[in-house]
Design an enzyme around this catalytic site. Structure first.
Site, PDB file in Angstrom:
ATOM      1  N   ASP A 131       0.754  -1.248   0.000  1.00  0.00           N
ATOM      2  CA  ASP A 131       0.000   0.000   0.000  1.00  0.00           C
ATOM      3  C   ASP A 131       0.785   1.299   0.000  1.00  0.00           C
ATOM      4  OD1 ASP A 131       0.843  -0.566   2.559  1.00  0.00           O
ATOM      5  OD2 ASP A 131      -1.135  -0.584   3.467  1.00  0.00           O
ATOM      6  N   GLU A 165     -12.084  -6.116   8.041  1.00  0.00           N
ATOM      7  CA  GLU A 165     -10.670  -6.070   7.684  1.00  0.00           C
ATOM      8  C   GLU A 165     -10.456  -6.329   6.197  1.00  0.00           C
ATOM      9  OE1 GLU A 165      -6.446  -5.800   8.450  1.00  0.00           O
ATOM     10  OE2 GLU A 165      -8.287  -5.004   9.344  1.00  0.00           O
ATOM     11  N   THR A 205       2.210   8.063   6.175  1.00  0.00           N
ATOM     12  CA  THR A 205       1.216   6.997   6.216  1.00  0.00           C
ATOM     13  C   THR A 205       0.685   6.748   7.620  1.00  0.00           C
ATOM     14  OG1 THR A 205       0.742   4.816   5.251  1.00  0.00           O
ATOM     15  CG2 THR A 205       2.770   5.029   6.555  1.00  0.00           C
TER      16      THR A 205
END
Length: 660
Positions: free
Chosen positions: A421, A530, A641
């Site tokens: 990610d 999730e 992040t």
């Protein structure tokens, strides 16, 4: 059988033993040559052996020859394979029970009198090589400091450099006032007075109350621990931070400041000043320490100018440098903050490093260079790009596992969620943070997004757009909560795309954000699982019991915040407020906030963990969603992040460093 017989002329030996037969001569010579080889080799390992080495090794001239000797000497000092690592340092992964490990060796130092001779030779040669090749680039923000001032210098720019060394550098200081004048907007925005929408003000005040409630309970029951266990009213340390404490304190600093919780911010600052100890000796996730601690300290310094935050960030950043001591310069995922030894996660395929981990260092490390005047941090992360640009990408995609030894992909698993990610997030944000000068980052981002859209972006039968995972050519029609940050990322990149592509990517960002919103509204708690799937007639819902939990993650509301700021569509504020109500109803407990184990039941059990990123990210993004656009303006700041704001560099503090 005897190998030696008595030599001629020696008294007391029988005449039959005066000679050697041919096979015995051969065995004798073989034994003698082995003995000489063993004795000669011992010269390199015995104490004070350097005086003997000068009899046999040719002299080398200058620092330029140091690198040739280092390759051979490093093989004698390489650490043995470490024990299996702790829990993976994925983006905001929930900690697992700690694994026992043997006590690591004491730290190595350049001038330690007990340092083994071979390691001392390595350190001296690396210091010479680093000094000869290091370049300093100082900006107007770096002014002359007191004479003789010393700064910490990292290892040289080579990919196999050792732990950072202390060297005398040109004195300078970072001019904080010049930096603050470079901002286009006040950090907390311009006050609107009576013209503000009263509903937004009420919602902001609610988020502020939630933050104070989370902080007060952490302070009461877990101050100094890494996270609060709100059900049992005690603290949790975990095994991701190598002995560091106070993860919630550091993660919460900038949120407390932005929300103007002044008393609570002072409590956090006092703890950092008096109790935050960096002299620890334990296994830490390079990634988690960087995004939470280094990122949080850097953000706190840029917001306030308090020197304690800068000094702690620089000291901790220096401790991370030995992780880059690999043949390629790709850092390993686990580092002992005391000894500097590093290794890969035990679960990582073939000792590989993880894309999202080594790819999420750039923002923080560039700022470490800017504040210290030491380009080594920038050199390290620029070398990562060099390696990535050199190797072939399957279908233009970046797999999640890369060998730090060979620089090759280990397996072809591609994900925009966990393991991959934030690598993509840091590409577009590196370009924005450079004031749009880092063209290489923008090109890498554009090419990666094009490949993702071509191979991974799919539309369900019900019309929902999602990003699948790719496993060696086969698609897995699953999207994780972690991947829901991508709506905001794509919108951020679209804002700066060409006119033909801008609307296309804004539409794609809106579609992905809508899909993530659907994963929330299709659950009984109105909180997302999730992971959710798109197969066998299921859309945007978890199909496995192990995917039904919610641990206070921020990625969906993060995308709401970006989409609001870039479109001003009121639905994003409404979606955010629905998330606030769900958090209050299902996650708020007597002594804090807790994750839940099943989002598909209205009476869920709690996991007894108030994650530090809940204070750093989830509450911050929700608060900013109801602020005016000039509060932490996207013109001035990029968020790492962990949602720690780092400023756009408009003054060329440290120019982009190319690794030669």
């Amino acid at each position: 059988m005897l190998l030696l017989r008595k030599l001629p002329g020696m008294p007391g030996w029988p005449p039959s033993a005066l000679g050697l037969r041919l096979p015995q001569k051969f065995l004798f010579l073989l034994f003698l040559s082995g003995l000489l080889t063993l004795c000669f080799g011992a010269l390199f390992l015995l104490p004070d052996s350097s005086r003997f080495k000068r009899l046999f090794l040719p002299r080398r001239g200058g620092a330029g020859d140091a690198g040739g000797d280092l390759d051979g000497l490093r093989s004698l000092t390489s650490p043995p394979p470490p024990p299996p690592g702790a829990d993976p340092g994925r983006r905001h992964a929930a900690p697992s029970p700690p694994n026992a490990a043997a006590a690591p060796p004491p730290p190595r130092r350049l001038r330690d009198p007990k340092l083994p001779p071979v390691q001392a030779a390595v350190a001296v040669m690396e210091a010479a090589a680093a000094t000869s090749s290091r370049r300093e680039r100082l900006s107007p923000l770096h002014r002359q400091g007191p004479p003789g001032e010393k700064k910490a210098a990292g290892a040289g720019s080579g990919t196999g450099s050792a732990a950072p060394l202390r060297q005398t550098r040109a004195p300078f200081r970072f001019d904080y006032e010049v930096f603050r004048r470079s901002l286009r907007h006040p950090v907390l925005g311009r006050r609107k007075g009576g013209t503000e929408d009263p509903e937004n003000r009420v919602r902001r005040l609610k988020l502020k109350e939630m933050m104070k409630f989370a902080w007060d309970n952490y302070k009461q029951y877990a101050m100094g621990k890494n996270e609060l266990r709100p059900l049992t009213k005690n603290g949790h340390i975990g095994n991701m931070f190598g002995g560091l404490r106070g993860a919630t304190v550091v993660d919460a600093l900038d949120t407390l400041y932005i929300m103007e919780l002044q008393e609570e911010f002072q409590e956090a600052k006092d703890w950092v000043e008096k109790n935050f100890d960096l002299n620890v000796n334990g296994e830490a996730s390079l990634f988690e320490v960087n995004i939470r601690y280094v990122g949080g300290l850097l953000a706190a310094y840029y917001l306030t100018g308090e020197e304690v935050f800068k000094s702690k960030a620089l000291e901790l950043g220096e401790k991370l440098l030995p992780a880059f001591n690999t043949p390629t310069g790709i850092p390993r995922g686990v580092i002992n903050l005391g000894s500097g030894m590093s290794w890969s996660w035990g679960w990582a395929s073939a000792g590989s490093s993880i894309l999202a981990e080594f790819g999420s260092l750039h923002l923080e490390f560039v700022h470490l260079s800017e504040l210290s005047g030491n380009p080594v941090y920038t050199e390290k992360v620029m070398n990562i790009r060099k390696v990535l640009n050199r190797i072939e990408k399957p279908q233009g995609l970046y797999p999640n596992f890369l060998s730090p030894v060979t620089g090759n992909w280990v397996q072809h698993h591609v994900s925009i969620g966990g393991l991959g990610d934030s690598f993509y997030e840091y590409l577009i944000k590196s370009w924005l943070m450079s004031d749009k000068k880092d063209a290489e980052a923008k090109t890498m981002y554009d090419n990666a997004l094009e490949a993702i859209e071509k191979h991974l972006v799919k539309k369900s039968a019900g019309g929902l757009t999602y990003i699948a995972e790719w496993r060696g050519g086969a698609l897995d029609h699953k999207m994780g909560h972690l991947a829901c940050f991508s709506g905001g990322m794509i919108a951020l990149g679209a804002e700066h795309a060409g006119e033909e592509q801008k609307q296309h990517y804004m539409d794609l960002a809106a579609e992905i954000t809508n899909t993530c919103h659907e994963s929330y509204v299709r659950s009984e708690t109105k909180l997302g699982p999730e992971a959710f799937r798109f197969d066998f007639g299921t859309e945007a819902m978890a199909t496995r019991l192990s995917d039904r939990y919610y641990i206070l993650r921020p990625e969906v509301v993060e995308s709401y915040m970006y989409m609001w700021r870039l479109t001003h569509n009121p639905k994003y504020r409404q979606w955010g407020w629905e998330a606030v109500q769900a958090l209050e109803k299902y996650c708020r407990v007597e002594a804090g906030f807790s994750g839940i184990r099943d989002v598909y039941t209205t009476n869920p059990s709690h996991d007894n963990m108030q994650q530090s990123f809940f204070l750093a990210e989830t509450l911050k993004y929700l608060y900013l969603l109801f602020c005016e656009d000039d509060v932490l303006s996207l013109e001035d700041w990029v968020f790492n992040t962990e949602a720690h704001p780092l400023p756009v560099n408009r003054t060329d503090l440290i120019l982009k460093t190319s690794v030669q």
